[in-house]
Write a protein that holds these residues in place. Structure first.
Motif, short mmCIF file in Angstrom:
data_model
loop_
_atom_site.label_atom_id
_atom_site.label_comp_id
_atom_site.label_asym_id
_atom_site.label_seq_id
_atom_site.Cartn_x
_atom_site.Cartn_y
_atom_site.Cartn_z
N ALA A 167 0.83 -1.21 0.00
CA ALA A 167 0.00 0.00 0.00
C ALA A 167 0.87 1.26 0.00
N ASP A 168 1.96 1.26 0.78
CA ASP A 168 2.87 2.41 0.80
C ASP A 168 3.49 2.63 -0.58
N ARG A 169 3.95 1.56 -1.22
CA ARG A 169 4.56 1.66 -2.54
C ARG A 169 3.55 2.14 -3.57
N MET A 170 2.37 1.55 -3.54
CA MET A 170 1.35 1.93 -4.51
C MET A 170 0.92 3.39 -4.29
N TRP A 171 0.86 3.82 -3.02
CA TRP A 171 0.49 5.20 -2.75
C TRP A 171 1.54 6.15 -3.33
N SER A 172 2.81 5.86 -3.13
CA SER A 172 3.89 6.70 -3.66
C SER A 172 3.83 6.78 -5.18
N GLU A 173 3.61 5.64 -5.82
CA GLU A 173 3.52 5.61 -7.28
C GLU A 173 2.31 6.41 -7.76
N LEU A 174 1.18 6.25 -7.09
CA LEU A 174 -0.03 6.96 -7.47
C LEU A 174 0.14 8.47 -7.36
N ILE A 175 0.75 8.92 -6.27
CA ILE A 175 0.95 10.36 -6.07
C ILE A 175 1.87 10.93 -7.15
N GLN A 176 2.89 10.19 -7.54
CA GLN A 176 3.77 10.65 -8.62
C GLN A 176 2.98 10.79 -9.92
N SER B 273 -5.23 9.75 6.79
CA SER B 273 -3.88 9.44 7.25
C SER B 273 -3.87 9.06 8.73
N GLY B 274 -3.15 8.00 9.05
CA GLY B 274 -3.03 7.54 10.43
C GLY B 274 -4.18 6.68 10.92
N ARG B 275 -5.10 6.35 10.05
CA ARG B 275 -6.27 5.55 10.44
C ARG B 275 -6.09 4.06 10.14
N ARG B 276 -4.91 3.70 9.63
CA ARG B 276 -4.59 2.30 9.30
C ARG B 276 -5.51 1.72 8.23
N ILE B 277 -5.84 2.54 7.27
CA ILE B 277 -6.68 2.06 6.16
C ILE B 277 -6.06 2.42 4.80
N LYS B 278 -4.72 2.42 4.76
CA LYS B 278 -4.04 2.82 3.53
C LYS B 278 -4.43 1.96 2.34
#
Length: 169
Positions: A25-34, A95-100
């Motif tokens: 989820a962290d990786r996909m979020w970074s890619e999506l934001i880019q 953010s911070g809700r553990r639902i990334k």
């Protein structure tokens, strides 16, 4: 003895990533934001230019059809801007809700909607510009050609590559 990370690699094709759901989820979020950054910049510049048209001396001279196309274009541009900025707001509010993983899914959907709205905005803007600039009967054909190009670049080619190169383990 091969580790879980090395297994299946080295003979041509990797079998996937060794990452947890949160890491993914962290990786996909970074890619999506880019990806969103690229689209946001384009749609915001286009939208900014669209907003200035109504204040030009030429605007009152436009036909009713061209004014309607302009209004539709501005509404589409505003909608595209909202959808493409949506993932940033979405992330900030959850953010911070553990639902990334869920946030990534919804932000991805907003981004796809934004791209579709951007496609519609570009189509409408191109139609208006060519109608005003050329008054040619060929204008709709040029617009259709450019839209076909956008569809090929943005959707058809990526989906073709996805279907051709995705394997099921």
């Amino acid at each position: 003895m091969a580790t879980g990370r090395a297994k299946g690699r080295g003979r041509g094709r990797a079998r996937g990533r060794d990452e947890t759901q949160d890491e993914r989820a962290d990786r996909m979020w970074s890619e999506l934001i880019q990806e969103v950054r690229v689209a946001q910049t384009g749609v915001q510049i286009l939208f900014g230019f669209l907003l200035t048209v109504v204040f030009t001396a030429r605007y009152p001279q436009l036909s009713q059809t061209d004014r309607t196309i302009y209004i539709v274009t501005v509404v589409l541009g505003a909608s595209a801007t909202g959808a493409l900025i949506g993932p940033v707001s979405f992330h900030r509010l959850v953010s911070g809700r553990r639902i990334k993983p869920q946030a990534v899914t919804w932000a991805s959907r907003l981004t796809l909607a934004g791209l579709l709205l951007l496609l519609a905005t570009m189509t409408s803007a191109l139609l208006l510009i060519l109608r005003v600039a050329t008054h040619g009967d060929y204008t709709p054909w040029v617009v259709v050609g450019v839209v076909a190009w956008y569809l090929l670049c943005w959707f058809v080619l990526p989906l073709w590559v996805r279907l051709r190169h995705t394997t099921i383990d």
